[in-house]
Design an enzyme around this catalytic site. Structure first.
Site, PDB file in Angstrom:
ATOM      1  N   GLU A 170     -30.974  21.058 -18.901  1.00 59.47           N
ATOM      2  CA  GLU A 170     -31.985  20.158 -18.329  1.00 59.47           C
ATOM      3  C   GLU A 170     -32.029  18.997 -19.306  1.00 59.47           C
ATOM      4  O   GLU A 170     -32.477  19.157 -20.435  1.00 59.47           O
ATOM      5  CB  GLU A 170     -33.295  20.925 -18.251  1.00 59.47           C
ATOM      6  CG  GLU A 170     -34.334  20.287 -17.389  1.00 59.47           C
ATOM      7  CD  GLU A 170     -35.366  19.590 -18.209  1.00 59.47           C
ATOM      8  OE1 GLU A 170     -35.235  18.362 -18.369  1.00 59.47           O
ATOM      9  OE2 GLU A 170     -36.298  20.257 -18.692  1.00 59.47           O
TER      10      GLU A 170
ATOM     11  N   CYS B 225     -39.604  14.742 -19.922  1.00 59.27           N
ATOM     12  CA  CYS B 225     -38.330  14.631 -19.209  1.00 59.27           C
ATOM     13  C   CYS B 225     -38.562  14.198 -17.770  1.00 59.27           C
ATOM     14  O   CYS B 225     -37.657  13.697 -17.117  1.00 59.27           O
ATOM     15  CB  CYS B 225     -37.585  15.949 -19.268  1.00 59.27           C
ATOM     16  SG  CYS B 225     -38.575  17.355 -18.777  1.00 59.27           S
TER      17      CYS B 225
HETATM   18  P1  NDP Z   1     -31.066  16.641 -28.914  1.00 61.73           P
HETATM   19  O1  NDP Z   1     -30.224  16.799 -27.725  1.00 61.73           O
HETATM   20  O2  NDP Z   1     -30.480  16.070 -30.129  1.00 61.73           O
HETATM   21  O3  NDP Z   1     -31.690  18.050 -29.342  1.00 61.73           O
HETATM   22  C1  NDP Z   1     -32.132  19.015 -28.415  1.00 61.73           C
HETATM   23  C2  NDP Z   1     -31.968  20.391 -29.016  1.00 61.73           C
HETATM   24  O4  NDP Z   1     -30.600  20.653 -29.268  1.00 61.73           O
HETATM   25  C3  NDP Z   1     -32.663  20.569 -30.360  1.00 61.73           C
HETATM   26  O5  NDP Z   1     -33.177  21.877 -30.430  1.00 61.73           O
HETATM   27  C4  NDP Z   1     -31.547  20.380 -31.342  1.00 61.73           C
HETATM   28  O6  NDP Z   1     -31.790  21.012 -32.569  1.00 61.73           O
HETATM   29  C5  NDP Z   1     -30.423  21.062 -30.612  1.00 61.73           C
HETATM   30  N1  NDP Z   1     -29.092  20.698 -31.007  1.00 61.73           N
HETATM   31  C6  NDP Z   1     -28.604  19.464 -31.252  1.00 61.73           C
HETATM   32  N2  NDP Z   1     -27.291  19.532 -31.548  1.00 61.73           N
HETATM   33  C7  NDP Z   1     -26.951  20.843 -31.485  1.00 61.73           C
HETATM   34  C8  NDP Z   1     -25.741  21.570 -31.706  1.00 61.73           C
HETATM   35  N3  NDP Z   1     -24.611  20.941 -32.024  1.00 61.73           N
HETATM   36  N4  NDP Z   1     -25.759  22.897 -31.569  1.00 61.73           N
HETATM   37  C9  NDP Z   1     -26.892  23.547 -31.251  1.00 61.73           C
HETATM   38  N5  NDP Z   1     -28.054  22.914 -31.046  1.00 61.73           N
HETATM   39  C10 NDP Z   1     -28.087  21.573 -31.147  1.00 61.73           C
HETATM   40  O7  NDP Z   1     -32.309  15.865 -28.452  1.00 61.73           O
HETATM   41  P2  NDP Z   1     -33.477  15.259 -29.348  1.00 61.73           P
HETATM   42  O8  NDP Z   1     -34.486  16.309 -29.482  1.00 61.73           O
HETATM   43  O9  NDP Z   1     -32.994  14.597 -30.583  1.00 61.73           O
HETATM   44  O10 NDP Z   1     -33.935  14.119 -28.372  1.00 61.73           O
HETATM   45  C11 NDP Z   1     -33.047  13.019 -28.145  1.00 61.73           C
HETATM   46  C12 NDP Z   1     -33.238  12.462 -26.762  1.00 61.73           C
HETATM   47  O11 NDP Z   1     -33.064  13.467 -25.779  1.00 61.73           O
HETATM   48  C13 NDP Z   1     -34.617  11.935 -26.510  1.00 61.73           C
HETATM   49  O12 NDP Z   1     -34.807  10.685 -27.039  1.00 61.73           O
HETATM   50  C14 NDP Z   1     -34.619  11.950 -25.001  1.00 61.73           C
HETATM   51  O13 NDP Z   1     -33.954  10.833 -24.527  1.00 61.73           O
HETATM   52  C15 NDP Z   1     -33.856  13.193 -24.665  1.00 61.73           C
HETATM   53  N6  NDP Z   1     -34.736  14.332 -24.390  1.00 61.73           N
HETATM   54  C16 NDP Z   1     -34.778  14.874 -23.157  1.00 61.73           C
HETATM   55  C17 NDP Z   1     -35.629  15.919 -22.896  1.00 61.73           C
HETATM   56  C18 NDP Z   1     -35.693  16.618 -21.599  1.00 61.73           C
HETATM   57  O14 NDP Z   1     -36.613  17.386 -21.408  1.00 61.73           O
HETATM   58  N7  NDP Z   1     -34.793  16.480 -20.692  1.00 61.73           N
HETATM   59  C19 NDP Z   1     -36.542  16.414 -23.874  1.00 61.73           C
HETATM   60  C20 NDP Z   1     -36.393  15.814 -25.162  1.00 61.73           C
HETATM   61  C21 NDP Z   1     -35.518  14.838 -25.382  1.00 61.73           C
HETATM   62  P3  NDP Z   1     -32.356  20.191 -33.832  1.00 61.73           P
HETATM   63  O15 NDP Z   1     -33.676  19.626 -33.405  1.00 61.73           O
HETATM   64  O16 NDP Z   1     -32.496  21.225 -34.867  1.00 61.73           O
HETATM   65  O17 NDP Z   1     -31.360  19.132 -34.116  1.00 61.73           O
END
Ligand code: NDP
Length: 704
Positions: free
Chosen positions: A262, A301
């Site tokens: 998502e 989101c």
């Molecule tokens: P990310 O995609 O960077 O992170 C989401 C999750 O993935 C976090 O728990 C993160 O962990 C984890 N993660 C990142 N890289 C890896 C990896 N290689 N392996 C395993 N886990 C990983 O999103 P952000 O939270 O930084 O948000 C960035 C953008 O995403 C926002 O600005 C927005 O545009 C969008 N977003 C969309 C959402 C939705 O509900 N659809 C919700 C939130 C954000 P860790 O935090 O430890 O890096």
């Protein structure tokens, strides 16, 4: 001590809390004050150990409970967390959430547990096997049949969560996995993982959860997928960039790890041509846009990023949105009285959102309301000052001269930011919404059913959910941005292509559907549901198969009743006088029951026929056991089909067989579904249906 004050956010792996050293970790700051809250360790976690513990201990402990027992535990868990919400709100303030934001996250998450608990017990059998669809006959004599079953996936579900809903995001994925019997490993987002940790700790402290059913990985855990295989599933929420990276992992591509995501989506709200200024729809639309911009400071989101409105209403919408923001939004630390919008989750996030807006301005967007400067924040009373340390941002509305500008439909500013564009025809409105390339949700706001139909059907294939808003729902709608546990959350394309929630559908996502083929006896033994053709213990008429000594199944409590216990009646003749009397008594004088000539002209009937409901009533008379006993009530019929008409002079008989027994985990009784088949004197099937009854677990009335 509150867990959020702990230096390092701990993990819970293989039944133990683990608090690694802080050195080298990432400091997490209070979003409003910039004060340190916790540290997320950089030390490698024992991911392989957590997966192994889930697949072995977690799987074993969960399989010791039935679907209903697991569903009931969710309710107990929800009640336990409900009592402790205040503690969680306090921690949640540090993420920038206001009390109302926290209620969406925390109460909303608890609400998902309640809903799944209730749906699980109402809509699923009390066993560990779920039947999917009807039986398929595979041989002429019925000795070889087929069906489908669902059983829990053999591995674990790993949640990788976003920072914006640290509680709801976790619980909405945990509830269906838990009911399905699949252990969960939570990997929260680092900026707000300390709140997820506090909730996981409460859930474990409740003592309600079986060992291994819930584990927590607080940290970056970048090697997660390296240890997963086809038995496991990843449920990801976050950016499309991370989702795409993880989806390309060899264990997903070649190893069969199930991956659902998502991701960010540029959700639209479309205002219908009829919804001009002054209409209830116009007002409801403006309210929805402002609410989605300011709730969680726009970090949702599902937030409305694109308002698609009739060209001539662009200015009016921008003006009304600005006025409403002005009148209602007080930015500041949510712990300060009167504040209605808190900070973004982190300074990094603030930087990203400002950059996204700047990029959009550079590409042709125009600032129609708000500014990118640090906003004034309320400090106390009516006092305000320019924000210094927190991740505060003022709401921003963008206007576009070119509604098809690509950046408008592709760049997500994950904060209090929304764009307004004009359309000239409904077709153009649909096209613009579709340029989001797949979204979670869209609102269609109009009081014109024709416009609503054109817009909704036009955009449905590009969206996971469409929220239809008009004067009838303006006050009762749960809102554009609120996924509800009963309905699907997810969306195609850019929104990730996944599907969460949606009631029992999401339980099934954690289960494997398997086709099974065999004899009726074998499939009955496998599923616990009686299949036509399987053995029975028949009481009643010796002519129709009753064996001596068998007791009427209505005399048996659930403790004695077995699948396949049955009652066969004798034949009963049907007379014209009875059909006529039933017609007169009930007023159902439809010509097929009263007019020989007209009935004969009907292609389905030989002449006057008995009412279907008369046959069902006679059947009840044929199978009933009238004395007080363990059968408490008849609560309905299912799948009723009338197959062969019954005329005067024909006879009918009924066979009733205990098909499905579902003891209720919370009551002294359970549900029994009886397979009912009516035959005529020629052994042709007249009607089939299931009779639904409530039956005591122990035979209290009959025993006295
Ligand atoms: P990310 O995609 O960077 O992170 C989401 C999750 O993935 C976090 O728990 C993160 O962990 C984890 N993660 C990142 N890289 C890896 C990896 N290689 N392996 C395993 N886990 C990983 O999103 P952000 O939270 O930084 O948000 C960035 C953008 O995403 C926002 O600005 C927005 O545009 C969008 N977003 C969309 C959402 C939705 O509900 N659809 C919700 C939130 C954000 P860790 O935090 O430890 O890096």
């Amino acid at each position: 001590m509150s867990t959020a004050q702990a230096t390092v956010v701990p993990s819970f792996i293989a039944g133990e809390w683990i608090s690694p050293q802080a050195e080298g970790g990432t400091q997490v700051l209070d979003a409003n004050t910039g004060q340190p809250v916790a540290t997320v360790s950089a030390r490698a976690l024992d991911v392989a150990g957590a997966l192994d513990y889930g697949r072995t201990v977690g799987q074993r402990e969960l399989s010791g409970l039935s679907l209903h027992q697991r569903a009931l535990k969710l309710k107990e868990l929800a009640l336990y967390l409900n009592e402790r919400r205040e503690e969680l709100y306090e921690i949640s303030y540090r993420t920038g959430a206001t009390k109302i934001d926290s209620m969406v996250d925390i109460d909303g998450g608890i609400g998902v547990l309640f809903t799944f608990s209730s749906k699980g017990r109402r809509e699923l059998p009390n066993s560990n096997v779920i039947l999917d669809g009807p039986t398929e006959p595979l041989s002429k004599d019925g000795s070889f049949i087929g069906t489908h079953i669902f059983t829990p996936m053999a591995g674990v579900t790993v949640q990788i969560n976003a920072f914006n809903f640290p509680v709801w995001g976790m619980l909405e994925k945990f509830a269906p996995a838990f009911i399905a019997g699949v252990p969960t490993i939570v990997k929260p987002a680092s900026p707000t993982g300390y709140l997820s940790e506090a909730v996981v700790r409460m859930m474990l402290d409740s003592g309600l959860l079986p060992d291994g059913s819930l584990q927590l990985l607080s940290g970056s855990a970048r090697d997660l997928l390296d240890h997963m295989d086809y038995r496991d599933m990843v449920a990801f929420t976050g950016s499309a960039a991370t989702a795409n990276k993880l989806k390309a992992h060899r264990n997903v591509v070649d190893g069969g790890v199930k991956f659902t995501s998502e991701t960010d989506s540029l959700n639209a709200a479309i205002l219908g041509p009829d919804a001009v200024e002054g209409t209830e729809e116009f007002n409801a639309f403006v309210k929805a846009v402002v609410s989605e911009m300011t709730s969680k400071a726009g970090q949702k989101c599902t937030a409305i990023r694109r308002s698609i409105v009739p060209e001539q209403l662009v200015d009016a919408v921008i003006k009304a949105v600005g006025e409403r923001i002005e009148a209602r939004t007080v930015i500041g630390d949510p712990r300060v009285e009167g504040v209605t919008m808190g900070a973004l989750a982190s300074l990094d996030q603030l930087r990203d959102v400002r950059q996204a807006v700047q990029d959009m301005l550079d590409a042709g967007g125009e600032l129609a309301y708000g500014s990118l400067d640090a906003p004034r924040v309320r400090t106390s009373g009516e006092r305000t000052e320019i924000a210094q340390d927190g991740a505060f941002m003022a709401p921003v509305v963008l206007r576009w001269s070119d509604p098809a500008n690509p950046i408008l439909h592709s760049r997500e500013a994950f904060g209090p930011v929304s764009s307004v564009v004009g359309y000239r025809s409904l077709d153009e409105a649909v096209e613009l919404a579709a340029q989001g390339a797949g979204s979670l949700v869209a609102t269609v706001c109009t009081n014109d059913p024709e416009a609503m139909r054109a817009l909704t059907l036009g955009i449905a294939a590009h969206h996971g959910r469409v929220h239809i808003l008009n004067r009838e729902t303006a006050r009762t709608s749960t809102g554009h941005g609120s996924p509800v546990p009963h309905l699907v959350h997810g969306g195609p394309g850019r929104a990730g292509g996944g599907e969460e929630l949606g009631g029992i559908r999401s339980v099934m996502h954690h289960m494997q559907r398997t086709a099974v083929q065999g004899s009726p006896n074998m499939l009955t033994a496998l599923t616990g549901v009686w299949h036509t053709g399987a053995d029975r213990q028949i009481a009643g008429s010796a002519k129709y198969g009753a064996q001596p000594g068998n007791v009427h199944p209505f005399r048996k409590s659930l403790a004695e009743l077995r699948i396949g216990d049955a009652l066969a009646s004798d034949l009963r003749e049907v007379t014209l006088a009875e059909i006529t009397a039933f017609a007169n008594e009930t007023g159902d004088t439809f010509y097929a029951h009263t007019n020989q000539k007209a009935a004969e002209a009907n292609p389905f009937f030989p002449g006057i026929v008995a009412h279907g409901y008369l046959l069902v009533s006679w059947a009840a008379g044929l199978f009933v056991e009238p004395a007080p006993g363990p059968v408490l009530a008849n609560y309905g019929l299912e799948n009723l089909r009338f197959i062969t008409p019954v005329g005067a002079g024909d006879s009918i008989r009924v066979t009733l067989t205990a098909k499905r027994i579902t003891p209720r985990v919370t009551d002294e009784y359970g549900e029994v579904a009886w397979d009912a088949v009516l035959h005529n004197q020629n052994d042709e099937i007249v009607a089939t249906y299931d009779v639904l009854t409530l039956v005591e677990k122990q035979n209290s009335i009959y025993a006295n």
